[in-house]
Design an enzyme around this catalytic site. Structure first.
Site, PDB file in Angstrom:
ATOM      1  N   GLU A   1     -11.394  -7.390 -88.587  1.00 50.48           N
ATOM      2  CA  GLU A   1     -12.707  -7.825 -88.313  1.00 50.48           C
ATOM      3  C   GLU A   1     -13.985  -7.387 -89.111  1.00 50.48           C
ATOM      4  OE1 GLU A   1     -15.231  -6.012 -86.367  1.00 50.48           O
ATOM      5  OE2 GLU A   1     -14.263  -4.306 -86.819  1.00 50.48           O
TER       6      GLU A   1
ATOM      7  N   HIS B   1     -16.903  -6.972 -83.361  1.00 47.34           N
ATOM      8  CA  HIS B   1     -18.287  -6.867 -83.217  1.00 47.34           C
ATOM      9  C   HIS B   1     -18.814  -8.038 -82.611  1.00 47.34           C
ATOM     10  CE1 HIS B   1     -17.777  -3.722 -86.479  1.00 47.34           C
ATOM     11  NE2 HIS B   1     -18.905  -2.935 -85.964  1.00 47.34           N
TER      12      HIS B   1
ATOM     13  N   SER C   1     -14.825  -0.326 -85.181  1.00 43.05           N
ATOM     14  CA  SER C   1     -15.844  -0.088 -86.348  1.00 43.05           C
ATOM     15  C   SER C   1     -15.476   1.274 -87.200  1.00 43.05           C
ATOM     16  CB  SER C   1     -17.234  -0.145 -85.934  1.00 43.05           C
ATOM     17  OG  SER C   1     -18.043  -0.389 -86.913  1.00 43.05           O
TER      18      SER C   1
END
Length: 319
Positions: free
Chosen positions: A221, A291, A129
């Site tokens: 992502e 995630h 992330s």
């Protein structure tokens, strides 16, 4: 003379991609892993599952000074977070650094960090992330990193996912073989694996932390984004040449995507396929990383062999 300068310019432009990747030493029992906050806050009681996991692997744990600090959303002020990360980078007894959680904040400190000791004594930095800021910046310095679960996500990670991190840290070969989906694009590719969160990659464009995707396999992502945001970010990556000479694309989880009251008209798969349709490259969707609960470890900076066919998607790490 003009020809000479053209050759020099070409060599300078390509020196980055030709420089050998530094693979940090793999861990052994008794080594120490530091847990720090580079972004959102994280507290000692929440770190217990991660500590227990590392200790079960025979590792020691050091909680950085930012664990327990509370500066609104962040795990300490920018100065405190930078100082903690710097301390762990420079400490020769720390063999790996695990970012506690993502959110936002790493970009606020990246330019305050001196990575010179990392070049001489590299160590694994782990997370995903917002940690894509570190993954990308270290990739430009030619140091490999681990896109992995974080202490914050350990409690909901599967045993299989935890095992992928252990294997990556201890140098056990990793190979993924997952079922293919109908909207994949078949093909084979070899190259260095790079990437991370699309929003972060997009935000780093034009900076010294932006990665070079030439002859690479790109992983992307994202989480909690509007579909038109995905479209805008993908177009900007395209306009910045991210897809021109890329060898293949791996799309991890695109979790909790949103649409407007007036529909955008395409979902995330259609957006990515439309924007990349002119490139003859393999693309795999729904890869188990990002995630989601099934967030398997990826060695960013590693050479990989990547294959997509009607039945399966194969990803093998070569170093």
């Amino acid at each position: 003379m003009i020809r000479f300068f053209i050759i020099i310019l070409f060599l300078i432009q390509n020196s980055y991609s030709q420089k050998k990747m530094i693979i940090p030493p793999y861990l052994k029992k008794g080594d120490t892993v530091a847990i720090v906050c580079t972004a959102r806050k994280f507290f000692p009681e929440d770190a217990k599952p991660a500590i227990e996991l590392l200790e079960s692997w025979g590792l020691k744990v050091k909680l950085g000074s930012t664990i327990g600090k509370d500066s609104c959303q962040l795990g300490g002020t920018d100065r405190e977070r930078a100082a903690d990360l710097q301390e762990q980078i420079d400490n020769p007894n720390i063999k790996a650094i695990w970012c506690a959680r993502g959110g936002y904040g790493t970009v606020r400190i990246i330019d305050s960090i001196d990575f010179s000791s990392m070049k001489k004594h590299p160590k694994w930095i782990m997370g995903f992330s917002d940690v894509t800021v570190l993954h990308s910046h270290l990739n430009t310095l030619r140091i490999a990193t681990l896109h992995s679960i974080m202490p914050f996500t350990v409690p909901r990670a599967t045993e299989e996912v935890k095992e992928t991190l252990r294997k990556a840290l201890f140098g056990v070969p990793i190979f993924y073989d997952v079922p293919s989906v109908s909207y994949n694009r078949n093909g084979k590719a070899k190259g260095e694996l790079v990437g991370g969160n699309i929003s972060i990659l997009y935000s780093l464009l034009g900076s010294k932390s932006s990665i070079n995707t030439k002859d690479k396999v790109l992983f992307i992502e994202d989480l909690d984004e509007y579909l038109y945001h995905i479209d805008r970010m993908m177009y900007n990556l395209k306009r910045n040449g991210y897809f021109e000479n890329v060898k293949g694309i791996i799309v991890g989880s695109m979790t909790d995507m949103h649409d407007n009251e007036i529909p955008f008209g395409q979902n995330e798969v259609q957006i990515i396929n439309e924007i990349t349709k002119e490139y003859n490259i393999p693309i795999a969707f729904d890869f188990p990383a990002g995630h989601q609960k099934d967030n398997r470890t990826l060695i960013l900076g590693s050479q990989v062999e990547f294959e997509v066919n009607d039945k399966e998607v194969k990803l093998q790490f070569k170093n």
